[in-house]
Design a protein around this motif. Structure first.
Motif, PDB file in Angstrom:
ATOM      1  N   VAL A   1      10.079  12.606  13.132  1.00  0.00           N
ATOM      2  CA  VAL A   1       9.801  11.173  13.195  1.00  0.00           C
ATOM      3  C   VAL A   1      11.104  10.398  13.015  1.00  0.00           C
ATOM      4  CG1 VAL A   1       8.418   9.301  12.241  1.00  0.00           C
ATOM      5  CG2 VAL A   1       7.539  11.641  12.153  1.00  0.00           C
ATOM      6  N   GLY A   2      11.364   9.470  13.920  1.00  0.00           N
ATOM      7  CA  GLY A   2      12.541   8.624  13.784  1.00  0.00           C
ATOM      8  C   GLY A   2      12.539   7.906  12.447  1.00  0.00           C
ATOM      9  N   GLY A   3      13.651   7.926  11.731  1.00  0.00           N
ATOM     10  CA  GLY A   3      13.668   7.401  10.369  1.00  0.00           C
ATOM     11  C   GLY A   3      14.354   6.067  10.175  1.00  0.00           C
ATOM     12  N   ASN A   4      14.995   5.532  11.192  1.00  0.00           N
ATOM     13  CA  ASN A   4      15.771   4.304  10.988  1.00  0.00           C
ATOM     14  C   ASN A   4      14.884   3.104  10.673  1.00  0.00           C
ATOM     15  OD1 ASN A   4      17.905   5.935  11.614  1.00  0.00           O
ATOM     16  ND2 ASN A   4      18.324   5.013  13.600  1.00  0.00           N
ATOM     17  N   TYR A   5      13.921   2.839  11.551  1.00  0.00           N
ATOM     18  CA  TYR A   5      13.006   1.721  11.327  1.00  0.00           C
ATOM     19  C   TYR A   5      12.175   1.958  10.074  1.00  0.00           C
ATOM     20  CZ  TYR A   5       9.129  -1.521  12.101  1.00  0.00           C
ATOM     21  OH  TYR A   5       8.181  -2.502  11.949  1.00  0.00           O
ATOM     22  N   LEU A   6      11.699   3.183   9.894  1.00  0.00           N
ATOM     23  CA  LEU A   6      10.851   3.486   8.747  1.00  0.00           C
ATOM     24  C   LEU A   6      11.606   3.368   7.426  1.00  0.00           C
ATOM     25  CD1 LEU A   6       8.667   6.491   9.978  1.00  0.00           C
ATOM     26  CD2 LEU A   6       8.164   4.040  10.006  1.00  0.00           C
ATOM     27  N   THR A   7      12.908   3.677   7.423  1.00  0.00           N
ATOM     28  CA  THR A   7      13.694   3.521   6.195  1.00  0.00           C
ATOM     29  C   THR A   7      13.721   2.067   5.761  1.00  0.00           C
ATOM     30  OG1 THR A   7      15.099   5.448   6.613  1.00  0.00           O
ATOM     31  CG2 THR A   7      15.992   3.756   5.164  1.00  0.00           C
ATOM     32  N   ALA A   8      13.969   1.165   6.707  1.00  0.00           N
ATOM     33  CA  ALA A   8      13.978  -0.261   6.377  1.00  0.00           C
ATOM     34  C   ALA A   8      12.594  -0.724   5.951  1.00  0.00           C
ATOM     35  CB  ALA A   8      14.472  -1.070   7.578  1.00  0.00           C
ATOM     36  N   LEU A   9      11.558  -0.218   6.637  1.00  0.00           N
ATOM     37  CA  LEU A   9      10.187  -0.627   6.344  1.00  0.00           C
ATOM     38  C   LEU A   9       9.752  -0.133   4.968  1.00  0.00           C
ATOM     39  CD1 LEU A   9       8.030  -2.190   8.026  1.00  0.00           C
ATOM     40  CD2 LEU A   9       6.994   0.032   8.508  1.00  0.00           C
ATOM     41  N   ARG A  10      10.048   1.124   4.638  1.00  0.00           N
ATOM     42  CA  ARG A  10       9.609   1.671   3.352  1.00  0.00           C
ATOM     43  C   ARG A  10      10.404   1.094   2.203  1.00  0.00           C
ATOM     44  NH1 ARG A  10      14.098   4.013   0.702  1.00  0.00           N
ATOM     45  NH2 ARG A  10      14.537   6.152   1.367  1.00  0.00           N
ATOM     46  N   THR A  11      11.690   0.748   2.436  1.00  0.00           N
ATOM     47  CA  THR A  11      12.486   0.124   1.376  1.00  0.00           C
ATOM     48  C   THR A  11      11.933  -1.255   1.056  1.00  0.00           C
ATOM     49  OG1 THR A  11      14.437   1.327   2.180  1.00  0.00           O
ATOM     50  CG2 THR A  11      14.820  -0.488   0.654  1.00  0.00           C
ATOM     51  N   ALA A  12      11.579  -1.997   2.095  1.00  0.00           N
ATOM     52  CA  ALA A  12      10.972  -3.310   1.886  1.00  0.00           C
ATOM     53  C   ALA A  12       9.600  -3.180   1.233  1.00  0.00           C
ATOM     54  CB  ALA A  12      10.854  -4.046   3.216  1.00  0.00           C
ATOM     55  N   ALA A  13       8.845  -2.152   1.615  1.00  0.00           N
ATOM     56  CA  ALA A  13       7.537  -1.929   1.000  1.00  0.00           C
ATOM     57  C   ALA A  13       7.687  -1.642  -0.488  1.00  0.00           C
ATOM     58  CB  ALA A  13       6.823  -0.768   1.688  1.00  0.00           C
ATOM     59  N   SER A  14       8.718  -0.908  -0.846  1.00  0.00           N
ATOM     60  CA  SER A  14       8.953  -0.564  -2.252  1.00  0.00           C
ATOM     61  C   SER A  14       9.184  -1.806  -3.099  1.00  0.00           C
ATOM     62  CB  SER A  14      10.160   0.375  -2.349  1.00  0.00           C
ATOM     63  OG  SER A  14      10.443   0.701  -3.685  1.00  0.00           O
ATOM     64  N   SER A  15      10.063  -2.685  -2.648  1.00  0.00           N
ATOM     65  CA  SER A  15      10.319  -3.909  -3.411  1.00  0.00           C
ATOM     66  C   SER A  15       9.093  -4.805  -3.429  1.00  0.00           C
ATOM     67  CB  SER A  15      11.527  -4.669  -2.842  1.00  0.00           C
ATOM     68  OG  SER A  15      11.281  -5.105  -1.524  1.00  0.00           O
ATOM     69  N   SER A  16       8.354  -4.840  -2.311  1.00  0.00           N
ATOM     70  CA  SER A  16       7.165  -5.699  -2.268  1.00  0.00           C
ATOM     71  C   SER A  16       6.060  -5.164  -3.171  1.00  0.00           C
ATOM     72  CB  SER A  16       6.661  -5.883  -0.836  1.00  0.00           C
ATOM     73  OG  SER A  16       6.180  -4.676  -0.289  1.00  0.00           O
ATOM     74  N   VAL A  17       5.968  -3.844  -3.331  1.00  0.00           N
ATOM     75  CA  VAL A  17       5.036  -3.262  -4.294  1.00  0.00           C
ATOM     76  C   VAL A  17       5.410  -3.714  -5.703  1.00  0.00           C
ATOM     77  CG1 VAL A  17       4.346  -1.095  -5.420  1.00  0.00           C
ATOM     78  CG2 VAL A  17       4.318  -1.264  -2.925  1.00  0.00           C
ATOM     79  N   SER A  18       6.709  -3.714  -5.999  1.00  0.00           N
ATOM     80  CA  SER A  18       7.142  -4.158  -7.331  1.00  0.00           C
ATOM     81  C   SER A  18       6.849  -5.637  -7.547  1.00  0.00           C
ATOM     82  CB  SER A  18       8.643  -3.868  -7.538  1.00  0.00           C
ATOM     83  OG  SER A  18       9.479  -4.856  -6.969  1.00  0.00           O
ATOM     84  N   ILE A  19       7.015  -6.440  -6.514  1.00  0.00           N
ATOM     85  CA  ILE A  19       6.717  -7.876  -6.618  1.00  0.00           C
ATOM     86  C   ILE A  19       5.219  -8.073  -6.844  1.00  0.00           C
ATOM     87  CG2 ILE A  19       6.666 -10.062  -5.345  1.00  0.00           C
ATOM     88  CD1 ILE A  19       9.260  -9.059  -3.913  1.00  0.00           C
ATOM     89  N   ALA A  20       4.405  -7.344  -6.092  1.00  0.00           N
ATOM     90  CA  ALA A  20       2.953  -7.477  -6.197  1.00  0.00           C
ATOM     91  C   ALA A  20       2.470  -7.175  -7.615  1.00  0.00           C
ATOM     92  CB  ALA A  20       2.273  -6.550  -5.197  1.00  0.00           C
ATOM     93  N   HIS A  21       3.094  -6.197  -8.258  1.00  0.00           N
ATOM     94  CA  HIS A  21       2.618  -5.746  -9.562  1.00  0.00           C
ATOM     95  C   HIS A  21       3.364  -6.348 -10.749  1.00  0.00           C
ATOM     96  CE1 HIS A  21      -0.307  -2.721  -8.234  1.00  0.00           C
ATOM     97  NE2 HIS A  21       0.513  -2.508  -7.212  1.00  0.00           N
TER      98      HIS A  21
END
Length: 331
Positions: free
Chosen positions: A111-131
Motif C-alpha cells: 500500500v502506498g504510504g505517502n498520503y496515508l502517512t500524512a492522513l494518519r499523522t493528522a488523525a493522531s493529533s485530531s484524536v488527541s484534540i477530540a479527547h
C-alpha cells in the motif's frame, strides 16, 4: 495422512491515487483511535523502530512495524525523509506499507504510504484534540507549514468549533498554503510570532522537522492543548522541555515517546519520568479521565507508531478490494 495445502493468496497493490480515493479522514480517525485503544489494553504492540541517517541525500530511512491482535493486522512501513524531494516535485516523506496475513505470514498487500502517512499523522493529533482539548476551544495554532500541515489543519477543524487559525513557520512564504485551507474552511487566518501564537491559541499543533525548541513554556497559556507531531527521531525537538513539567503529558506510545519523541529531552534532563506519561489509549478506553480542569495544560506527544500506518493501510486495502480498485499479483 495428507498434508493440508494452503492456497496461495494474491497480493493486492493499492497505489497512492487509490488511497486518496478510498479512505477518508473519518476512516483514518476511527482506525487510529481504535489502535491506540488496543495498544493501551495490551492487544496491540509496536516493534522496535529502525531509523537511520543513510549518509546519502541527507536522508533518514527506516522501518516501523507491529501486530494488532484484535484487528489481526501485521506488517511494516518502510520509508523515510528526503529533504531535497520538494525541489524534485516529490513529497519529502516517502514510504510503502507491507501487510502480511497473520495466519500464514504471506504478503497480502503493498500500500502506498505517502498520503496515508500524512492522513494518519493528522488523525493522531485530531484524536488527541477530540479527547483532551477544551470543548470551548476557538483558536487553533499551527507551528509549521510544510506538506503535512494542511492535513493537520483539516483534521483538527473537524474536532472543535474553531473560529480562527494563527500560524508561524520559519519560512513565512509558505504560510499562504495554510491560509488558503483556513479560508476554505471558513476560518479567519493570521500569521503571527511564536510568542503571539502561544498567547492566542487554545489548541496548538507543531508539525516541523526542528532540532530546537520553537515554543517556550512561558508562552503557553493555561488550558491549552498541544499536539507535538514532528519529533520522531533522536535529537529532534519542537518545544521547551520545561513545558512537560507544567503539562499533563499523553503519548501514542510511551517507550517511543521517551526515546525518539518530544519527551526525550524532558526525560533526559530529569524534568519528568517515564511514569509521568499517560497512553492516550487509556483516555480512549475510559480508564483515565483525561483533562481534569479548564486550566490544565495537556500535551500529546505524537511520535508516529507503526500500528497507525498498518491500521489505515488495512482499511485502505479493504475498501479498495471491495470496490475492485486493486491490482493483484503473485510472487
Amino acid at each position: 495422512m495428507m498434508d493440508q495445502k494452503v492456497e496461495t493468496q494474491g497480493i493486492v497493490i493499492v497505489g497512492e491515487e487509490i488511497c486518496q480515493e478510498v479512505i477518508s479522514r473519518a476512516d483514518a480517525f476511527s482506525a487510529v483511535e481504535a489502535v491506540f485503544g488496543a495498544m493501551a489494553k495490551g492487544d496491540a504492540y509496536n516493534f522496535p523502530v529502525v531509523r537511520e541517517a543513510i549518509g546519502h541525500a541527507d536522508a533518514l530511512y527506516g522501518f516501523k512495524g507491529g501486530f494488532d491482535k484484535s484487528g489481526l493486522t501485521l506488517g511494516l512501513k518502510a520509508g523515510g525523509y528526503w529533504p531535497g524531494n520538494m525541489e524534485k516535485g516529490l513529497t519529502n516523506h516517502q514510504s510503502t506499507v507491507c501487510l502480511f496475513d497473520p495466519d500464514t505470514g504471506q504478503l497480502s498487500a503493498l500500500v502506498g504510504g505517502n498520503y496515508l502517512t500524512a492522513l494518519r499523522t493528522a488523525a493522531s493529533s485530531s484524536v488527541s484534540i477530540a479527547h483532551l482539548a477544551r470543548k470551548d476551544a476557538k483558536v487553533l495554532g499551527m507551528v509549521g507549514a510544510g506538506h503535512q500541515s494542511t492535513f493537520q489543519l483539516r483534521a483538527a477543524a473537524e474536532q472543535r468549533d474553531f473560529e480562527k487559525v494563527v500560524a508561524w513557520n520559519p519560512h513565512p512564504d509558505m504560510l499562504p498554503r495554510l491560509q488558503a485551507v483556513a479560508e476554505e474552511l471558513g476560518l479567519a487566518f493570521e500569521g503571527v510570532s511564536q510568542e503571539e501564537l502561544g498567547a492566542q491559541a487554545d489548541v496548538i499543533i507543531t508539525i516541523t522537522s526542528a532540532f530546537e525548541p520553537l515554543l517556550m513554556a512561558d508562552w503557553i497559556k493555561p488550558g491549552t492543548h498541544i499536539a507535538c507531531m514532528g519529533t520522531d527521531t533522536k535529537g529532534k525537538q519542537e518545544v521547551d522541555p520545561v513545558l512537560f513539567q507544567r503539562a499533563t503529558v499523553f503519548a501514542d506510545e510511551i517507550a517511543q515517546s521517551i526515546s525518539i519523541g518530544e519527551a526525550q529531552h524532558a526525560v533526559a534532563q530529569g524534568l519528568i519520568a517515564e511514569g509521568d506519561i499517560i497512553p492516550v489509549g487509556a483516555v480512549i478506553n475510559g480508564t483515565h479521565a483525561g483533562r481534569a480542569s479548564a486550566e490544565e495544560i495537556t500535551l500529546f506527544d505524537g511520535t508516529g507508531v507503526g500500528l497507525q500506518d498498518l491500521a489505515v493501510a488495512s482499511v485502505a486495502a479493504r475498501i479498495a478490494r471491495e470496490r475492485g480498485l486493486v491490482t493483484s499479483v503473485t510472487l
